[in-house]
Design a protein around this motif. Sequence first.
Motif, short mmCIF file in Angstrom:
data_model
loop_
_atom_site.label_atom_id
_atom_site.label_comp_id
_atom_site.label_asym_id
_atom_site.label_seq_id
_atom_site.Cartn_x
_atom_site.Cartn_y
_atom_site.Cartn_z
N ASN A 321 37.85 -32.81 -21.52
CA ASN A 321 38.49 -34.09 -21.06
C ASN A 321 39.73 -33.45 -20.36
OD1 ASN A 321 41.57 -36.13 -22.00
ND2 ASN A 321 39.79 -36.77 -20.01
N GLY A 322 40.23 -33.30 -19.12
CA GLY A 322 41.12 -32.38 -18.62
C GLY A 322 40.80 -32.65 -17.10
N GLU A 323 41.73 -32.72 -16.01
CA GLU A 323 41.74 -32.41 -14.54
C GLU A 323 41.35 -31.21 -13.69
OE1 GLU A 323 43.47 -34.27 -12.46
OE2 GLU A 323 44.21 -36.06 -13.91
N ASN A 341 31.40 -36.08 -7.68
CA ASN A 341 32.25 -37.18 -6.44
C ASN A 341 33.16 -36.29 -6.13
OD1 ASN A 341 31.33 -40.47 -7.12
ND2 ASN A 341 32.22 -39.46 -9.10
N SER A 342 33.83 -36.53 -5.13
CA SER A 342 35.47 -35.73 -4.10
C SER A 342 36.25 -35.98 -4.73
CB SER A 342 34.29 -35.10 -3.28
OG SER A 342 33.30 -35.17 -2.94
N ASP A 343 37.42 -35.55 -4.63
CA ASP A 343 38.56 -35.42 -4.65
C ASP A 343 39.23 -35.08 -3.11
OD1 ASP A 343 38.73 -36.72 -6.73
OD2 ASP A 343 39.53 -35.04 -8.38
N ASN A 344 40.44 -35.07 -3.31
CA ASN A 344 41.52 -34.96 -1.70
C ASN A 344 41.21 -33.45 -1.80
OD1 ASN A 344 40.78 -37.56 -0.31
ND2 ASN A 344 42.98 -38.06 -1.28
N ASN A 345 41.98 -33.19 -3.10
CA ASN A 345 42.17 -31.80 -3.24
C ASN A 345 40.87 -31.27 -3.74
OD1 ASN A 345 40.71 -32.88 -5.50
ND2 ASN A 345 43.04 -31.18 -7.14
N LEU A 346 39.85 -31.41 -1.92
CA LEU A 346 38.58 -30.97 -3.02
C LEU A 346 38.45 -28.45 -2.72
CD1 LEU A 346 35.50 -30.48 -3.10
CD2 LEU A 346 35.96 -31.93 -0.77
N PRO A 347 39.66 -29.11 -1.07
CA PRO A 347 39.15 -27.23 -1.02
C PRO A 347 39.87 -26.27 -2.20
CG PRO A 347 40.44 -28.74 0.60
CD PRO A 347 39.83 -29.61 -0.56
N GLU A 348 40.99 -27.43 -2.96
CA GLU A 348 41.35 -26.08 -3.66
C GLU A 348 40.57 -25.97 -5.03
OE1 GLU A 348 45.24 -26.68 -7.02
OE2 GLU A 348 44.74 -28.07 -5.84
N LEU A 375 36.30 -32.12 4.74
CA LEU A 375 37.11 -30.85 4.08
C LEU A 375 36.34 -29.91 3.28
CD1 LEU A 375 39.33 -33.44 2.29
CD2 LEU A 375 40.64 -31.93 3.82
N ALA A 376 35.20 -30.40 3.27
CA ALA A 376 33.87 -29.31 2.33
C ALA A 376 33.69 -28.35 3.70
CB ALA A 376 33.35 -30.03 1.79
N LEU A 377 32.94 -28.59 4.49
CA LEU A 377 32.47 -28.23 6.08
C LEU A 377 34.05 -27.17 6.52
CD1 LEU A 377 31.00 -30.81 7.82
CD2 LEU A 377 29.81 -28.34 6.06
N GLU A 378 34.95 -27.32 6.57
CA GLU A 378 36.06 -27.05 7.35
C GLU A 378 36.38 -25.17 5.85
OE1 GLU A 378 39.49 -29.14 7.38
OE2 GLU A 378 38.52 -30.15 8.87
N TRP A 379 36.78 -25.90 4.88
CA TRP A 379 36.48 -24.87 4.11
C TRP A 379 35.48 -23.75 3.64
CZ3 TRP A 379 33.18 -22.89 -0.65
CH2 TRP A 379 34.03 -22.40 -1.62
N VAL A 380 34.02 -24.27 3.42
CA VAL A 380 33.26 -22.96 3.85
C VAL A 380 33.01 -22.76 5.01
CG1 VAL A 380 31.11 -25.00 4.38
CG2 VAL A 380 30.40 -23.73 2.53
#
Length: 429
Positions: A321-323, A341-348, A375-380
Amino acid sequence: MTINIIGIGLDGLAGLSESVRQVVKRGNLLVGNSRNLGYFSHETIPKLLLNDLVETLSELKQWLTNWERNYQTNPEVIFLVSGDPLLFDIGGVLAAQFPPDQLIFHPHISSMQLAFNRLQIPWEDARLITLNNQSVDSLTQALKDGVTKIGIFTSVDYPPQAIAQLILSLDLPRVYQFWVAENLGGENERVQPYPVDRINNYQFSPLNLVILLPDLPEVINEVNLANIPSLGIPDNLFFGNTNEPELSTPRELRILALGELGLQPNQVIWDMQASPGSVSVEMARLFPNSTIYAIEKTASGTSLIEQNCRRFQIKNVISINGEVPAILHHLRTPDRIFMGNSDNNLPEILGTCSIRLSPGGRIVVVLRTLEHLNLALEWVKYKIQSEKSWNYHLLQVQISRSFSIGNLTKFAPVNPVTILTIEHQSLFN
């Protein structure tokens, strides 16, 4: 001209106030189906039988024309309907056909209102559906969304048996109490629950409706493992997150994601945003010597993961249980990472995962929105520019499940997603 639209129940005249009875007595024409007209068989007022609505409205307009030509006075028409005329009934059609100043509504208690009152359950938050060919998709979506209270006006083509068949074919994570209310307000009234999987053993009055209510999870910690497939556990065997069923990972998507992960024995695996734990359970059963960290930020989600692990007798899943990403620094280095599932802080999150991932490891992310995909594609892409040892590919998934309702077979789409697989190229060297 005045058209009085009067709601009437199975209690007939007894359910009408004295003022409404006086309205009927001064009417010049009674319009209604055979049951409603039968309550006024003693009245000498001319009657128009309602069969086909279009034909009846045409006959009514012709009658009005003849009346005005012969009498040159304003007639009073009495239109008898069931329950509340403006709740999925003919009142809305009449309101579209005649000016508002020519219509007076006299509502009776609706059958749906009466049914919920019989159950002693508030119904202001219920989803009401009149079931026909056009509304089957609405009911299907309500069931998939896990709507907690659904009131269904049945029909000849869609009786309770057809609704139960639909529920069973959708393999829902939510369990519903299936109530059938018959002859509400009449002498033969009956309101009681029925087992969904045995509904074909019962016969119902033509005057019925169905109410679906949330049921408590079965108090069963384990299932018969001998009857469960090695891969692709049916969704309804999991205690599910019924508050947000669209965020769970359905059976077909689990199978594809597990294939993308390329699991091997004796690995450390992170399952992030893991509630209700269906992916962790699948991985743990396939590779009992691997260690799966099921990471979930909510207490209720963590509880569901632990319930499902107990139910399937899983020993190699560790519920955390944690963030994320903060909690990830405290876990063993993973060989595989799955994010359902994806969060808005996905790049981090992806940044932390890429740092912690073992050489030759793989990350699989389920992306449910275009924004998260971008977001994911920009990061990768940035990652590949700076470190050539990384690669990725995408799998767009659009799945539909067949289900039967009545004599028809339709397809219900599972929420379309994109699966992003990010891998270290040394995996292939």
